[in-house]
Design a protein around this motif. Structure first.
Motif, PDB file in Angstrom:
ATOM      1  N   MET A  14      61.482  27.882 -48.805  1.00  0.00           N
ATOM      2  CA  MET A  14      62.620  27.887 -47.932  1.00  0.00           C
ATOM      3  C   MET A  14      63.835  28.258 -48.746  1.00  0.00           C
ATOM      4  O   MET A  14      63.892  27.983 -49.944  1.00  0.00           O
ATOM      5  CB  MET A  14      62.745  26.536 -47.256  1.00  0.00           C
ATOM      6  CG  MET A  14      63.783  25.592 -47.809  1.00  0.00           C
ATOM      7  SD  MET A  14      64.030  24.094 -46.840  1.00  0.00           S
ATOM      8  CE  MET A  14      64.286  24.715 -45.248  1.00  0.00           C
ATOM      9  N   THR A  15      64.791  28.868 -48.092  1.00  0.00           N
ATOM     10  CA  THR A  15      66.049  29.214 -48.747  1.00  0.00           C
ATOM     11  C   THR A  15      67.107  28.194 -48.359  1.00  0.00           C
ATOM     12  O   THR A  15      67.262  27.866 -47.179  1.00  0.00           O
ATOM     13  CB  THR A  15      66.515  30.614 -48.309  1.00  0.00           C
ATOM     14  OG1 THR A  15      65.515  31.566 -48.662  1.00  0.00           O
ATOM     15  CG2 THR A  15      67.831  30.984 -48.974  1.00  0.00           C
TER      16      THR A  15
ATOM     17  N   ARG B 166      71.172  27.532 -48.622  1.00  0.00           N
ATOM     18  CA  ARG B 166      72.464  28.137 -48.924  1.00  0.00           C
ATOM     19  C   ARG B 166      73.521  27.041 -48.923  1.00  0.00           C
ATOM     20  O   ARG B 166      73.560  26.202 -48.014  1.00  0.00           O
ATOM     21  CB  ARG B 166      72.825  29.202 -47.893  1.00  0.00           C
ATOM     22  CG  ARG B 166      71.816  30.329 -47.861  1.00  0.00           C
ATOM     23  CD  ARG B 166      72.218  31.479 -46.992  1.00  0.00           C
ATOM     24  NE  ARG B 166      72.596  31.061 -45.641  1.00  0.00           N
ATOM     25  CZ  ARG B 166      72.972  31.908 -44.691  1.00  0.00           C
ATOM     26  NH1 ARG B 166      73.008  33.211 -44.931  1.00  0.00           N
ATOM     27  NH2 ARG B 166      73.291  31.471 -43.488  1.00  0.00           N
TER      28      ARG B 166
ATOM     29  N   ALA C 240      72.895  29.940 -53.446  1.00  0.00           N
ATOM     30  CA  ALA C 240      71.637  29.767 -52.717  1.00  0.00           C
ATOM     31  C   ALA C 240      70.510  29.566 -53.725  1.00  0.00           C
ATOM     32  O   ALA C 240      70.626  29.950 -54.895  1.00  0.00           O
ATOM     33  CB  ALA C 240      71.350  30.981 -51.845  1.00  0.00           C
ATOM     34  N   GLU C 241      69.439  28.964 -53.238  1.00  0.00           N
ATOM     35  CA  GLU C 241      68.243  28.791 -54.067  1.00  0.00           C
ATOM     36  C   GLU C 241      67.027  28.662 -53.168  1.00  0.00           C
ATOM     37  O   GLU C 241      67.145  28.366 -51.977  1.00  0.00           O
ATOM     38  CB  GLU C 241      68.368  27.565 -54.964  1.00  0.00           C
ATOM     39  CG  GLU C 241      68.449  26.249 -54.250  1.00  0.00           C
ATOM     40  CD  GLU C 241      68.729  25.088 -55.197  1.00  0.00           C
ATOM     41  OE1 GLU C 241      68.630  25.241 -56.423  1.00  0.00           O
ATOM     42  OE2 GLU C 241      69.063  24.007 -54.692  1.00  0.00           O
ATOM     43  N   SER C 242      65.867  28.899 -53.743  1.00  0.00           N
ATOM     44  CA  SER C 242      64.606  28.714 -53.031  1.00  0.00           C
ATOM     45  C   SER C 242      64.025  27.370 -53.428  1.00  0.00           C
ATOM     46  O   SER C 242      64.030  27.015 -54.605  1.00  0.00           O
ATOM     47  CB  SER C 242      63.612  29.814 -53.392  1.00  0.00           C
ATOM     48  OG  SER C 242      64.059  31.048 -52.920  1.00  0.00           O
TER      49      SER C 242
ATOM     50  N   GLU D  46      60.553  24.794 -52.667  1.00  0.00           N
ATOM     51  CA  GLU D  46      59.220  24.665 -52.082  1.00  0.00           C
ATOM     52  C   GLU D  46      59.237  23.505 -51.094  1.00  0.00           C
ATOM     53  O   GLU D  46      59.682  22.404 -51.429  1.00  0.00           O
ATOM     54  CB  GLU D  46      58.183  24.396 -53.167  1.00  0.00           C
ATOM     55  CG  GLU D  46      57.977  25.555 -54.110  1.00  0.00           C
ATOM     56  CD  GLU D  46      57.381  26.766 -53.429  1.00  0.00           C
ATOM     57  OE1 GLU D  46      56.505  26.605 -52.547  1.00  0.00           O
ATOM     58  OE2 GLU D  46      57.800  27.882 -53.776  1.00  0.00           O
TER      59      GLU D  46
ATOM     60  N   ALA E 181      58.017  26.881 -44.493  1.00  0.00           N
ATOM     61  CA  ALA E 181      58.300  27.583 -45.750  1.00  0.00           C
ATOM     62  C   ALA E 181      59.350  28.680 -45.580  1.00  0.00           C
ATOM     63  O   ALA E 181      60.160  28.896 -46.459  1.00  0.00           O
ATOM     64  CB  ALA E 181      57.019  28.168 -46.319  1.00  0.00           C
ATOM     65  N   GLY E 182      59.391  29.379 -44.479  1.00  0.00           N
ATOM     66  CA  GLY E 182      60.321  30.487 -44.287  1.00  0.00           C
ATOM     67  C   GLY E 182      61.660  30.095 -43.697  1.00  0.00           C
ATOM     68  O   GLY E 182      62.496  30.965 -43.432  1.00  0.00           O
TER      69      GLY E 182
ATOM     70  N   GLN F  62      65.513  28.660 -43.231  1.00  0.00           N
ATOM     71  CA  GLN F  62      66.765  28.741 -43.982  1.00  0.00           C
ATOM     72  C   GLN F  62      67.577  27.491 -43.681  1.00  0.00           C
ATOM     73  O   GLN F  62      67.793  27.152 -42.525  1.00  0.00           O
ATOM     74  CB  GLN F  62      67.544  29.970 -43.562  1.00  0.00           C
ATOM     75  CG  GLN F  62      68.863  30.118 -44.281  1.00  0.00           C
ATOM     76  CD  GLN F  62      69.495  31.439 -43.921  1.00  0.00           C
ATOM     77  OE1 GLN F  62      69.069  32.477 -44.402  1.00  0.00           O
ATOM     78  NE2 GLN F  62      70.488  31.393 -43.071  1.00  0.00           N
TER      79      GLN F  62
END
Length: 87
Positions: A1-2, A4, A17-19, A21, A74-75, A77
């Motif tokens: 997931m992103t 922001r 921003a970061e990713s 898990e 997972a996808g 935001q």
């Protein structure tokens, strides 16, 4: 997931921003816990991210998310929005 970060949250996180898990069945609360666990380099004088997160509101895929048990994928935001002043 992103994830922001905006304003004071960005300063505390040290990144825009970061990713992260998110495990299957992960929740907003578990995503925020994962964000707190990241080793950070905040901007000088910025508060700790954990302190900022207590006052923030959140958007998941651009929709307000108030329930800490809201399920995430997972996808997704996640936008972290600290209180804004002014008018």
């Amino acid at each position: 997931m992103t994830v922001r970060y905006y304003a004071a949250a960005r300063a505390a996180a040290g990144v825009d921003a970061e990713s992260l898990e998110v495990p299957d069945g992960g929740t907003l609360a578990s995503a925020l816990e994962a964000a707190r666990a990241v080793v950070r380099s905040p901007e000088p004088g910025a508060p700790q991210l954990a302190d900022v997160l207590r006052r923030c509101s959140f958007l998941v895929n651009e929709i307000a998310a108030k329930d800490p048990l809201r399920r995430l994928a997972a996808g997704d935001q996640l936008d972290v929005l600290p209180p804004f002043a002014g008018g």
